[in-house]
Design an enzyme around this catalytic site. Structure first.
Site, PDB file in Angstrom:
ATOM      1  N   HIS A 112      31.994  68.619  10.398  1.00  0.00           N
ATOM      2  CA  HIS A 112      33.252  68.075   9.902  1.00  0.00           C
ATOM      3  C   HIS A 112      34.031  67.431  11.045  1.00  0.00           C
ATOM      4  O   HIS A 112      33.737  67.669  12.220  1.00  0.00           O
ATOM      5  CB  HIS A 112      34.082  69.172   9.242  1.00  0.00           C
ATOM      6  CG  HIS A 112      33.393  69.790   8.058  1.00  0.00           C
ATOM      7  ND1 HIS A 112      33.802  70.978   7.489  1.00  0.00           N
ATOM      8  CD2 HIS A 112      32.322  69.383   7.326  1.00  0.00           C
ATOM      9  CE1 HIS A 112      33.016  71.273   6.471  1.00  0.00           C
ATOM     10  NE2 HIS A 112      32.111  70.321   6.352  1.00  0.00           N
ATOM     11  N   ASN A 130      30.035  76.670   4.376  1.00  0.00           N
ATOM     12  CA  ASN A 130      31.080  75.763   4.831  1.00  0.00           C
ATOM     13  C   ASN A 130      31.800  76.365   6.034  1.00  0.00           C
ATOM     14  O   ASN A 130      32.350  77.469   5.947  1.00  0.00           O
ATOM     15  CB  ASN A 130      32.101  75.524   3.707  1.00  0.00           C
ATOM     16  CG  ASN A 130      33.274  74.670   4.159  1.00  0.00           C
ATOM     17  OD1 ASN A 130      33.156  73.464   4.280  1.00  0.00           O
ATOM     18  ND2 ASN A 130      34.421  75.295   4.426  1.00  0.00           N
ATOM     19  N   GLU A 131      31.767  75.664   7.157  1.00  0.00           N
ATOM     20  CA  GLU A 131      32.482  76.037   8.383  1.00  0.00           C
ATOM     21  C   GLU A 131      32.302  77.508   8.758  1.00  0.00           C
ATOM     22  O   GLU A 131      33.286  78.247   8.917  1.00  0.00           O
ATOM     23  CB  GLU A 131      33.953  75.662   8.260  1.00  0.00           C
ATOM     24  CG  GLU A 131      34.139  74.145   8.125  1.00  0.00           C
ATOM     25  CD  GLU A 131      35.586  73.696   8.156  1.00  0.00           C
ATOM     26  OE1 GLU A 131      36.495  74.552   8.101  1.00  0.00           O
ATOM     27  OE2 GLU A 131      35.808  72.474   8.224  1.00  0.00           O
ATOM     28  N   PRO A 132      31.050  77.959   8.945  1.00  0.00           N
ATOM     29  CA  PRO A 132      30.834  79.361   9.310  1.00  0.00           C
ATOM     30  C   PRO A 132      31.307  79.696  10.717  1.00  0.00           C
ATOM     31  O   PRO A 132      31.347  80.882  11.084  1.00  0.00           O
ATOM     32  CB  PRO A 132      29.311  79.508   9.196  1.00  0.00           C
ATOM     33  CG  PRO A 132      28.783  78.137   9.458  1.00  0.00           C
ATOM     34  CD  PRO A 132      29.784  77.203   8.836  1.00  0.00           C
TER      35      PRO A 132
END
Length: 505
Positions: free
Chosen positions: A226, A157-159
C-alpha cells in the site's frame, strides 16, 4: 513552448484503471453502493474492485453449529453470490482479499474498525484452510475456472500493523500465508495468490517475505503493498487533519517492491499497489477538494511506470471504517460521496478514461495522447504546494505545439473540460450553502450540478500540421483538452453577421 513529438513514445499504461477500492464486502448489497458503482463504470470503467471483510461475520460464510453433541461448520455463500453478481453485472471483477477472521474461528477478540473485523489468527489452521477451499471451490463452480483464474487472491491486509494483525506477528502471518496459498492452489493450480499487502511503513517485510517464500517453497504469483503520503492524524470531532509529503513520494512507494525484491525469487512478479491515496484516514477533508485532484494528477498519469496496478482507495464514500458518515462531505476516501456526488478527483479519473492509446508526451504538468482516429487529448494540471504553507500559484501557464494530423492547414475543434476551486467542485458549493449535514433534495440537485466540470468550445488554426495550444490554468486546476480535426460543412451563404436580418455591411 513545448513541442510534442509526432511519433508516439509508446502506449499509455492502463495500470491506473486496473483496480479500485471499496469498503467491506457486504456494502455492495446496498442500493447506494450499486448505483455509485454503475455510474463509475459507465464513465470510467475499472477492471477490478478490492475491499475488506469477504470472510468476516457480516458476510455470513463461516457458520459453526453443534449437532448431536459434535461441532460442525456450514459454509454459506448467500451474500458472497449477491456481492460478486453485483460486481460482474456492472462490468467489474473482484480482486479477492481473504480476511478478516470469522468470530467462530478466531483465536482472540481483537477487532478493527467500527464494524469490528476480527484480526486474530485462526484458532484452528485446518478449519481456516477448509474455509478458504470451500469459498474458492464455490466461486469456481459458480463462475467457472477460467473466470476465477483471472481474479487475484490476496492473503490478509496490512499484517505489519498491530491494528490489522494481532501483535503484527510476522511469523504468524507467514504461517497463515503458507497454509492459505497451498489451500488456494489445491482448489486450482491456475488461481493467482499473493501478498503480503503491507503498509507504507513495513520496513523489511517484503524482503523477509521473499526469503520465507523461497525457503518454504510457497506459491506467490504477485506482490502487493500500500502507499500513502500523510503524516500523523491531528484529530478534531468527526475528522482529522494531516500533513502531506510531495505526491512524488507515492511514485517512490509504487516502485519500492521492484527495488526491495531485486535478486530474490519474487523479482519480476507483478506488483499491485492494492491501496493508495494521500491520507490513510477516511475522515480527512483533503479528499473532497480540488487540491486533491491536482495533487494526484502526476501520480495517476505516471504510476503505470512503476507498478502493474495502483488501486485508488476508494471509489465511494459508502464506507464505514470510522462509523456512519456524518455529512455528504466528511473527508471520505471516495471518488463519489454517498448519493453519487462527484468529487474533483473523480474527474481526474474520468478525464483519464477519455485519453488516447498512444502516449505522445508526458511532463510534470501535462500528458498528451492520441486516439486511433487521430484525435489528440491533452491532460494538464496546475502545480500544488503539499506543505500547506501556501495555496499554490494563482495561475499556471502551459504552451504546447501539438501535432494534429497530416494536413498542413485547416482547423481543429477544441473541447475543454475544467475542474478547479470554482468549477466541478461540489465541496466548494456545499461550503457556500452552509455545509448542510442532510441536504434537501433540491440542495442535492444543486450539488450534483456544481460537481460537473465547466466546458468550453472553440476552434484553433492548424499550421504545418500543428496547433499552438496555450493554456492558463487556475489554482489547483485539472483540465482536459480534446482536439478533433474538423471538416467544415458550413454552406457558403451562411453569414453570422446577418442573424438579425440585415444585409452584410
Amino acid at each position: 513552448m513545448i513541442r510534442v513529438p509526432t511519433e508516439p513514445a509508446g502506449r499509455l499504461s492502463d495500470a491506473w484503471r486496473l483496480c479500485v477500492g471499496t469498503g467491506r464486502a457486504e456494502l455492495a448489497l446496498r442500493r447506494d453502493h450499486q448505483d455509485s458503482l454503475a455510474l463509475l463504470q459507465r464513465e470510467i470503467g475499472f477492471r477490478y474492485i478490492r475491499g475488506h471483510g469477504l470472510l468476516s461475520d457480516g458476510m455470513g460464510v463461516h457458520r459453526p453449529y453443534t449437532w448431536q453433541g459434535a461441532r460442525h461448520v456450514h459454509h454459506s455463500f448467500t451474500y458472497v453470490d449477491q456481492v460478486v453478481d453485483a460486481y460482474l453485472e456492472r462490468g467489474i471483477r473482484p480482486f479477492l482479499e481473504l480476511g478478516f477472521m470469522p468470530e467462530g474461528l478466531a483465536s482472540g477478540r481483537q477487532t478493527v474498525f467500527w464494524w469490528r473485523g476480527n484480526v486474530t489468527p485462526p484458532r484452528e489452521t485446518n478449519e481456516w484452510t477448509a474455509l478458504v477451499r470451500a469459498t474458492l471451490t464455490h466461486l469456481v463452480d459458480r463462475y467457472g475456472a477460467d473466470e476465477v483464474r483471472t481474479w487475484p487472491i490476496e492473503v490478509w491486509n496490512e499484517p505489519d500493523l498491530p491494528g490489522f494483525w494481532e501483535n503484527a506477528d510476522e511469523a504468524a502471518y507467514h504461517r497463515l500465508y503458507e497454509a492459505t496459498a497451498h489451500a488456494v492452489k489445491e482448489v486450482d493450480a491456475g488461481l493467482q495468490v499473493g501478498g503480503p499487502a503491507v503498509s507504507p511503513g513495513a520496513d523489511g517485510w517484503l524482503e523477509r517475505f521473499a526469503e520465507f517464500a523461497e525457503r518454504r517453497d510457497v506459491p506467490v504469483d504477485f506482490v502487493s503493498r500500500h502507499a500513502y503520503t500523510s503524516g500523523r492524524a491531528q484529530h478534531v470531532p468527526f475528522g482529522v487533519h494531516q500533513t502531506l509529503a510531495p505526491a512524488g513520494d507515492l511514485l517512490d512507494q509504487f516502485a519500492a517492491p521492484h527495488r526491495e525484491l531485486k535478486g530474490t525469487r519474487l523479482a519480476g512478479l507483478p506488483v499491485h499497489i492494492t491501496e493508495f491515496n494521500s491520507s490513510y484516514r477516511p475522515d480527512n477533508p483533503v479528499h473532497d477538494t480540488a487540491f486533491h485532484a491536482a495533487y494526484l494528477a502526476p501520480v495517476v498519469t505516471a504510476g503505470g511506470d512503476h507498478a502493474d496496478s495502483f488501486s485508488y482507495w476508494t471509489f465511494s464514500d459508502v464506507f464505514e471504517e470510522t462509523g456512519v458518515p456524518t455529512a455528504p462531505f466528511h473527508g471520505g476516501f471516495g471518488l463519489l460521496t454517498h448519493r453519487q456526488i462527484k468529487k474533483p478527483t473523480y474527474h481526474l479519473y474520468a478525464f483519464m478514461a477519455r485519453m488516447g492509446q498512444e502516449r505522445l508526451a508526458h511532463g510534470g504538468d501535462h500528458l498528451v495522447t492520441r486516439h486511433a482516429d487521430g484525435r489528440v487529448t491533452v491532460l494538464a494540471w496546475a502545480p500544488v504546494d503539499p506543505s500547506g504553507l501556501t495555496p499554490g500559484p494563482e495561475r499556471h501557464a502551459l504552451r504546447l505545439s501539438v501535432p494534429v494530423g497530416t494536413r498542413p492547414a485547416g482547423e481543429v475543434f477544441v473541447r475543454r473540460s475544467t475542474v478547479d476551486e470554482e468549477h466541478g467542485n461540489a465541496y466548494a458549493a456545499w461550503r457556500h450553502m452552509g455545509s448542510p449535514r442532510s441536504p434537501e433534495p433540491a440542495q442535492l440537485d444543486v450539488l450534483r450540478e456544481a460537481a460537473e466540470p465547466s466546458r468550453g468550445h472553440r476552434r484553433l488554426p492548424v499550421e504545418d500540421g500543428r496547433v499552438d495550444l496555450a493554456l492558463t490554468l487556475a489554482r489547483h486546476e485539472v483540465t482536459l483538452v480534446e482536439l478533433t480535426p474538423l471538416e467544415d460543412e458550413t454552406p457558403p451563404w451562411w453569414d453570422e453577421r446577418r442573424l438579425l436580418g440585415r444585409e452584410t455591411p
